[in-house]
Each structure stands twice: as structure tokens, then as C-alpha cells.
Design a protein around this motif. Structure first.
Motif, PDB file in Angstrom:
ATOM      1  N   VAL A  63       0.824  -1.205   0.000  1.00 45.25           N
ATOM      2  CA  VAL A  63       0.000   0.000   0.000  1.00 45.25           C
ATOM      3  C   VAL A  63       0.862   1.261   0.000  1.00 45.25           C
ATOM      4  N   ASP A  85       0.929   1.216  -9.474  1.00 50.50           N
ATOM      5  CA  ASP A  85      -0.354   0.790  -8.916  1.00 50.50           C
ATOM      6  C   ASP A  85      -0.147   0.246  -7.505  1.00 50.50           C
ATOM      7  N   ARG A  86      -0.884   0.801  -6.560  1.00 55.47           N
ATOM      8  CA  ARG A  86      -0.831   0.317  -5.184  1.00 55.47           C
ATOM      9  C   ARG A  86      -2.234   0.008  -4.713  1.00 55.47           C
ATOM     10  N   ALA A  87      -2.357  -1.070  -3.980  1.00 51.87           N
ATOM     11  CA  ALA A  87      -3.672  -1.500  -3.519  1.00 51.87           C
ATOM     12  C   ALA A  87      -4.085  -0.727  -2.276  1.00 51.87           C
ATOM     13  N   ARG A  88      -5.348  -0.876  -1.900  1.00 52.69           N
ATOM     14  CA  ARG A  88      -5.836  -0.320  -0.651  1.00 52.69           C
ATOM     15  C   ARG A  88      -5.612  -1.335   0.466  1.00 52.69           C
ATOM     16  N   TYR A  89      -5.536  -0.808   1.702  1.00 53.57           N
ATOM     17  CA  TYR A  89      -5.219  -1.666   2.835  1.00 53.57           C
ATOM     18  C   TYR A  89      -6.264  -2.772   3.012  1.00 53.57           C
ATOM     19  N   GLN A 135      -8.034  -4.164   0.745  1.00 50.69           N
ATOM     20  CA  GLN A 135      -7.841  -5.161  -0.312  1.00 50.69           C
ATOM     21  C   GLN A 135      -6.719  -6.127   0.025  1.00 50.69           C
TER      22      GLN A 135
END
Length: 398
Positions: free
Chosen positions: A65, A185-189, A191
Motif C-alpha cells: 500500500v 499501482d498500489r492497492a488499498r489496505y 484489499q
């Protein structure tokens, strides 16, 4: 990923993991100084390990993240704070608080491993992981030797003060010397936490995780129980001499640092199988402890070589299989490590009381055999044995 970067990351791993294990040789003086009964001093180590387990679940996924370079620096600063609190603790609850904080943020090790995998070219990933994770082995085994020396010279508090200073210096160095962690691209926590649980249904991940569970349970059986027979008849070794066996383990583990190159060449599965066979064989030598110290030394060397070779191979396979979630994957994988280590440590003392050294020997060999069986079972979803080729991974995990 040059030599300086690899060395810095290896030192980060070594210092962070030492904050969890450095107290093992000095539990007795810590307890006396802080007023903790002798039958409860194991809580000092257990507190750090429980914190570590919590950090694996809650903090390591943050690497998918946030900027991993900044995360490594922040976690090192908090390790420094935790160890400083421990060093200055006037009462037991303060020491427990400091050890818990240091344990939680010592999972910077796994963020560092994930960072290493993410900035490494695919053809060099195994080599770099092998070098960086060698710092973990140095931290676990070397901390026991160095802690004993520091405690003899300046008392147990000097160990944690030294770790606090080292962690603080490393926090600054990581911000100034490490390459940027550029990811579009970074995910949400939320996710990544959901994907953390989902990994346990993936065949490739689950098999490597089960191998790690049995592997580190076997490792914990040796290192948590070996001091008991060595301190008794017929050897009657001092704590300092018992600690010297850590040098044999260190030599074996560092000898396996090149195993990452074999994984880079597409031999991850073969390396794992050979190393697990060596792990099983090592217990035949370790079982001779009541009669032969040279054979014990050989067994320790073989066991630690095998453990490090499999550990590097596992991480190489998993970071290649799930390149977009390396932090989450490494964190979830290390849950198996923590549970296996805890099982080995808890079982070995009870078995030694009941059956002498034969009990831990049989347990260690049985756990090695279970790891070998987990490796041998065909994986219907396939696996990763060729550089850059993932078989059986869904599009959502690539």
C-alpha cells in the motif's frame, strides 16, 4: 541492486530480527533485575514473538500500500524506540511494553525481503534474496553469541541499547541510500488484508507454507532444546560454550546463501527436495549428541544449511508467483514460520523431560519427513520452476 544495497538490506534484517531473539541468553539476569520469577522469564521472548506475529498480519501488508523504503525507515525507528524502552525499563511492565513494540515492528524484515524482490531483476531475484535473508540468520544465531559477550561486559541492558542505536542509524541510512520504491499501482489496505486470507487457498502458496511450517518446527526443536542436554551430563558445558554451536549453524546457513542462484536457474523445486533430504539426514547426526560433539556439530551445520536453502527457495517461488503482492505474500508465508517455530520450541522441552534427547531427535526427524512429504505431493495447480514462468496462478495474483 548493487552490492552496497544488498549489504544494507542484510544488516537491516539482522538488526531487526536480533531485537526479538537477543534476550534469550540473558533471561535470568533480566528476571532478577526486574523482579520477574524464574518460571516466568520466558515471557520476555514470548512477548516479542507474539508482537511479531501480530505485525505479520497487520503491518507487513502495508508494503503493498505504501512506499516500502519509507516504511522500512519508519519501522526501524520504532524498533529503536522499543529496544530503548527495554534498555531503560525500571520495572517489568515497561520492559514487556518495549519488547512488544520491538517485536511488532521487527516485521520490517519481511518488508525488506519484499522490497528486495520487487527491485531485483527476475534473473537475479534468488541471488539477492539469498544474500539479504542471510542477514536474518546472522541476526538469529549471531545475536545469541554477541548478547552473551555484551551482557558479561556491561549487563543485559547494553544489548538493547546497542540495538536501539543500530536501528536508529539504519533508519536514516535506508532513507538516504536505498533506491526509490517506484510502483504505479498500489492497492488499498482493505484489499491487501482480504488477499492475505485468500492466499491460504492457493495451492502453490499453501504447499510452500506447509513446507515452511514443518521446516521451522524442526529448526525450533533443535535450537530450543539443544542447550538442555549440553548443560547436563556428560558434557556440563557452560552457556558460552553452548553458544559456540551457533557458529556452526551460522556457517551452514551462510553456505546456503548461493541457493538463490540455483532458484534463478529454474531449480527451485529440486533445491528444496535435496535440502529437505539433508535436513532429515542431519537428525541422524544430531541424535548422537549424548556421545559425540563432532557429530552434533556436523548435524547443526547440515540442518542450518538445509533450512536456509529451503527458506530462500520458498521466498523466490512465492515472490515470483505473486509479484504484485510481495509484501502480503511474504507476511502470510511467515505466519507458517512463526507457528512452526513455536511448535518446535514448545514440544522439545516437554519431550526432553519425558524421553531424554531421543524425544526431540525423533520429533525433529519426523517434522523433516513431513516437510519432505509436503514437497513430494504433486500439486494439481502446478508450480513455479522456470524463471519468470508462473503455472497455476490466477490473473488476480499476478
Amino acid at each position: 541492486m548493487n552490492r552496497r544495497t544488498r549489504l544494507l538490506l542484510a544488516v537491516v534484517c539482522g538488526v531487526a530480527v536480533a531485537s526479538v531473539y537477543a534476550g534469550q541468553p540473558v533471561l535470568a539476569p533480566m528476571g532478577r533485575d526486574l523482579g520477574v520469577p524464574a518460571d516466568s522469564v520466558g515471557g520476555f521472548v514470548a512477548t516479542g514473538q507474539l508482537g511479531y506475529l501480530a505485525g505479520l498480519v497487520l503491518l507487513v501488508p502495508l508494503g503493498d500500500v505504501l512506499d516500502r523504503r519509507r516504511l522500512i525507515a519508519a519501522h526501524l525507528a520504532l524498533v529503536a524506540a522499543g529496544t530503548a524502552i527495554t534498555a531503560a525499563a525500571p520495572v517489568a511492565w515497561a520492559a514487556f511494553s518495549g519488547l512488544a513494540a520491538a517485536g511488532v515492528f521487527a516485521v520490517v524484515v519481511q518488508t525488506t525481503v519484499a522490497y528486495t524482490a520487487s527491485i531485483s531483476p527476475p534473473a537475479e531475484r534468488g541471488r539477492n534474496l539469498g544474500i539479504v535473508t542471510s542477514g536474518v540468520v546472522i541476526g538469529i544465531l549471531g545475536a545469541r553469541v554477541i548478547a552473551g559477550v555484551l551482557a558479561d561486559l556491561w549487563g543485559w541492558r547494553s544489548i538493547y541499547l546497542t540495538l536501539a542505536i543500530l536501528a536508529a542509524v539504519l533508519a536514516v541510512l535506508t532513507l538516504t541510500l536505498l533506491p526509490a520504491d517506484a510502483r504505479p499501482d498500489r492497492a488499498r489496505y482493505g484489499q491487501v488484508l482480504r488477499s492475505f486470507g485468500g492466499l491460504f487457498t492457493r495451492p502453490v502458496f499453501l504447499r510452500r507454507g506447509l513446507i515452511a511450517f514443518f521446516l521451522f518446527a524442526s529448526f525450533g526443536t533443535l535450537w530450543s532444546g539443544m542447550a538442555l542436554p549440553l548443560a547436563g551430563a556428560p558434557w556440563h558445558l557452560s552457556e558460552a560454550r553452548i553458544g559456540l554451536f551457533g557458529i556452526a549453524g551460522l556457517a551452514g546457513a551462510l553456505g546456503a546463501a548461493r541457493s538463490g542462484r540455483w532458484s534463478d536457474a529454474g531449480h527451485a523445486r529440486r533445491v528444496t527436495g535435496i535440502a529437505l533430504a539433508l535436513l532429515l539426514a542431519s537428525w541422524a547426526a544430531i541424535g548422537q549428541l549424548p556421545w559425540s560433539l563432532p557429530l552434533l556439530t556436523l548435524g547443526v551445520l547440515l540442518l542450518d544449511f538445509a533450512v536456509q536453502a529451503v527458506h530462500v527457495s520458498n521466498q523466490h517461488t512465492l515472490t515470483a508467483a505473486y509479484p504484485d503482492r510481495t509484501s502480503t505474500t511474504i507476511g502470510a508465508y511467515m505466519v507458517f514460520y512463526s507457528l512452526g517455530s513455536a511448535l518446535g520450541a514448545a514440544a522439545t522441552t516437554a519431550l526432553f523431560d519425558a524421553a531424554g534427547w531421543t524425544g526431540p531427535t525423533v520429533l525433529g526427524a519426523a517434522l523433516a519427513l513431513c516437510a519432505l512429504a509436503a514437497w513430494a505431493v504433486p500439486d494439481r495447480a502446478g508450480g513455479l520452476d522456470q524463471p519468470g514462468r508462473v503455472v497455476g496462478a490466477s490473473p488476480t495474483t499476478r
